[in-house]
Design an enzyme around this catalytic site. Sequence first.
Site: not given
Ligand SMILES: NC(=O)c1ccc[n+]([C@@H]2O[C@H](COP(=O)([O-])OP(=O)(O)OC[C@H]3O[C@@H](n4cnc5c(N)ncnc54)[C@H](O)[C@@H]3O)[C@@H](O)[C@H]2O)c1
Length: 259
Positions: A144, A157
Site C-alpha cells: 500500500s 495498518y
Molecule cells: N482498496 C484500497 O484502496 C487499497 C489501497 C491500498 C492497498 N490495499 C490493499 O489491497 C488488498 C486488498 O484490499 P481490498 O480493498 O480489495 O480489500 P477488501 O476488504 O475489499 O477484500 C479483502 C478480501 O480479503 C479477505 N480476507 C480478509 N481476511 C482474510 C484472511 N484472514 N484470510 C483470507 N482472506 C481474508 C476478505 O474476506 C475479502 O474478500 C489489501 O491487502 C489492502 O491492504 C487496498
Amino acid sequence: MPANLENQIAIVTGGADGIGCAISQLFCKQGARVCVADVNAEMGEAFVHELNANGYKAIFVQTDISSSDSVQKMVSATASKLGNPTILVNNAGIIWENPDLLDTSEEDWRRSFGVNVDGMWNCSKAVIPYMKEARSGSIVNVGSVHGFKIVRGHFPYAVTKHAVTGLTKNLAVEFGEFNIRVNALCPGMIETPNAFKWWASMDDPEGCRKALGELHPLKRNGTLDEIAYPALFLAGPESSFMTGQNLIVDGGRTSVYHD
Ligand SMILES: NC(=O)c1ccc[n+]([C@@H]2O[C@H](COP(=O)([O-])OP(=O)(O)OC[C@H]3O[C@@H](n4cnc5c(N)ncnc54)[C@H](O)[C@@H]3O)[C@@H](O)[C@H]2O)c1
C-alpha cells in the site's frame, strides 16, 4: 508480447472481493487456472461458480491466511486439483482505523499482523517449495502507499504495510537463485465495493469520495482494473528481470508533500 498466463497456476488470497476478485478474473482471462483463497465462503463460492460458468478454470478454498494449517491445506488442494502453484498473489489484508495509538489492544495489533504479515509469510512458505522444485515462480505481495508514508489514524495498518516491503525484499534476495521473483504492488486509494460501502456510511458519500480523489495528482481514485493489470505485469513474463521491487500505483499520491 501480450502478458499471457497460459499453463500458470495462480493462488490469489482475498480473491472473493475487491482487488483480489479483479485480479482473479483477469488472470483467468489470461489463461491461468486460479485458486481463490478467502475466509468468506459465500462470496468466494459464488464468484468461482461464475468464473467456471464463463468457461474459466477456478476453485475456491476457504482459507484463513493467518493460520499456517489452513494455508497448507489450501496449497495442497490447489496442487491436487489444479496443479503445482506457479504464481502467488498475497492480496488479502485488513485495514485498520485507529484514532489513538495507545488505545490499540494487543488483540487488534496481533490480528493486523496475523493477516497482513503472518498471512503473506504463511502463503509464501507453503508455495515456495513447489516453485523451488520447478526453478520458477512469481510472488506478488499487495502492499500500500501506507507502506511508504504515514497517514494518521491507521495504526498499525501502516506498520504492517511497511513490513510487506521488508518481506518482499528478503524473499527476493533469498530465492532469486531459484528463479523465484518476489515484488510488491502498492496501490493508492482504489474504488472497491467495500470503499463504496464505507462512503455510504458517511453523511456526504460523494463528497468524501471526491475529497479522497483530490489527494491524488490525477484528481481521482483508482479503479480495480488499474491494479489488476499491474498485478498481471508483475506476475507474468513481462517483468522477468524484476524482483525485490515496489510498484507504486497511486495516481501520484506519494509524490505529494502534505504538511
Ligand atoms: N482498496 C484500497 O484502496 C487499497 C489501497 C491500498 C492497498 N490495499 C490493499 O489491497 C488488498 C486488498 O484490499 P481490498 O480493498 O480489495 O480489500 P477488501 O476488504 O475489499 O477484500 C479483502 C478480501 O480479503 C479477505 N480476507 C480478509 N481476511 C482474510 C484472511 N484472514 N484470510 C483470507 N482472506 C481474508 C476478505 O474476506 C475479502 O474478500 C489489501 O491487502 C489492502 O491492504 C487496498
